[in-house]
Design a protein around this motif. Structure first.
Motif, PDB file in Angstrom:
ATOM      1  N   GLN A  78      -2.003  -3.974  -1.600  1.00 31.60           N
ATOM      2  CA  GLN A  78      -1.069  -5.345  -1.569  1.00 31.60           C
ATOM      3  C   GLN A  78       0.496  -4.991  -1.260  1.00 31.60           C
ATOM      4  N   ALA A  79       1.127  -4.369  -1.497  1.00 29.87           N
ATOM      5  CA  ALA A  79       2.257  -3.985  -0.894  1.00 29.87           C
ATOM      6  C   ALA A  79       2.310  -3.702   0.741  1.00 29.87           C
ATOM      7  N   MET A  80       1.129  -3.039   1.121  1.00 27.81           N
ATOM      8  CA  MET A  80       1.210  -2.817   2.420  1.00 27.81           C
ATOM      9  C   MET A  80       0.889  -4.203   3.158  1.00 27.81           C
ATOM     10  N   ILE A  81       0.148  -4.891   2.751  1.00 30.48           N
ATOM     11  CA  ILE A  81      -0.414  -6.358   3.256  1.00 30.48           C
ATOM     12  C   ILE A  81       1.029  -7.141   3.251  1.00 30.48           C
ATOM     13  N   LEU A  82       1.772  -7.221   2.344  1.00 27.00           N
ATOM     14  CA  LEU A  82       3.188  -7.941   2.361  1.00 27.00           C
ATOM     15  C   LEU A  82       3.928  -7.073   3.401  1.00 27.00           C
TER      16      LEU A  82
END
Length: 284
Positions: free
Chosen positions: A198-202
């Motif tokens: 999820q952090a990488m998507i952001l």
């Protein structure tokens, strides 16, 4: 022949999108001076000769479909049905045939991404990933195109380009519309509950938004809706290694002024705003 697992309305002749697109795709593969130029066509032909399918994916197909100047395409992302080990073998044999054995091939165990790097630096000029299969604690390939699209970050990164038939495969059905809309639409695709994913998507939302600042304002409504489904403290479990990887990715690929990065972060609701502000601060 179009893949059997995609409806016909998700398979678009490239010329119907842009009459120059087939020519641009050929020019991209044959671009003089591009580090992949001696290898790309022989490698694609060698994969097809085994009966497997392979396509331009990710940044390469996205940038082609959005009229990005060819000299701004820095590497070739590929996706296909070849297992990672078999792809590495085919690549090595192709490099021998084209006298490019000074180039290196690697496979990242955690992702099964295969890469080709030149001898003069560690920048990947070709990256290949087999069609992803979800539902397992370890990386696995062997899915179909529609399933693979559910593991990508945004809809505009699900597009595949077939360089033999010159067709664009819109695996999620909205990638072309979201990419070519007047306002670039940030529609997350990956449904992972893993905080690092999820952090990488952001992070990638930040990367694309500041890179395409001149195309703004963007349509961030789907991204905001996705953020609304995350816990307020979703990034608390991130490990030191997770943060290190995010900082490294940020420093490699985000060159926009810090003020512009914060400007994008402030457009997002929580917890996206706090996460990006933290990342920007740690990476600066």
């Amino acid at each position: 022949m179009p893949p059997a697992d995609l409806p016909t309305n998700q398979v678009h002749p490239a010329a119907s999108i842009d009459p120059t697109l087939p020519l641009r795709a050929d020019l991209l593969l044959d671009q003089p001076g591009a580090p992949w130029q001696p290898l790309a066509r022989p490698l694609l032909a060698a994969v097809h000769a085994t009966g497997h399918r392979i396509w331009l994916s990710g940044g390469a197909s996205r940038d082609l479909a959005s009229d990005v100047p060819l000299h701004e395409v820095n590497d070739l992302d590929l996706a296909g049905t070849v297992p990672a080990g078999r792809f590495t073998d085919i690549t090595y044999q192709t490099m021998r045939a084209t006298r490019m054995t000074e180039f290196r091939t690697t496979v990242t165990p955690g992702t099964l991404v295969c890469a080709v790097t030149p001898p003069w630096n560690n920048i990947r000029v070709i990256e290949y990933r087999g069609l992803s299969q979800g539902g397992f604690e370890f990386p696995l390939i062997g899915s179909r195109i529609a399933e693979d699209s559910r593991h990508r970050d945004f809809s505009f990164n699900t597009l595949l380009y077939d360089v033999l038939d010159h067709v664009v495969l819109d695996a999620c059905g909205t990638g072309l519309v979201d990419l070519r809309a007047e306002k670039l639409r940030f529609a997350p695709r990956n449904e992972s509950t893993d905080p690092a994913t999820q952090a990488m998507i952001l992070f990638r939302a930040l990367k694309f938004a500041v890179r395409w600042h001149d195309r703004g304002p963007h349509d961030l409504a789907p991204l905001a809706a996705w953020l609304d489904g995350l816990p307020p403290d979703f990034f608390d479990p991130l490990t030191c290694d997770d943060w290190s990887g995010l900082r490294g990715a940020h420093r490699r690929s985000v060159t926009a002024p810090v003020d512009r990065q914060h400007e994008f972060a402030d457009l997002l609701p929580e917890p996206g705003r706090s996460f990006l502000r933290t990342l920007i601060g740690r990476a600066s």
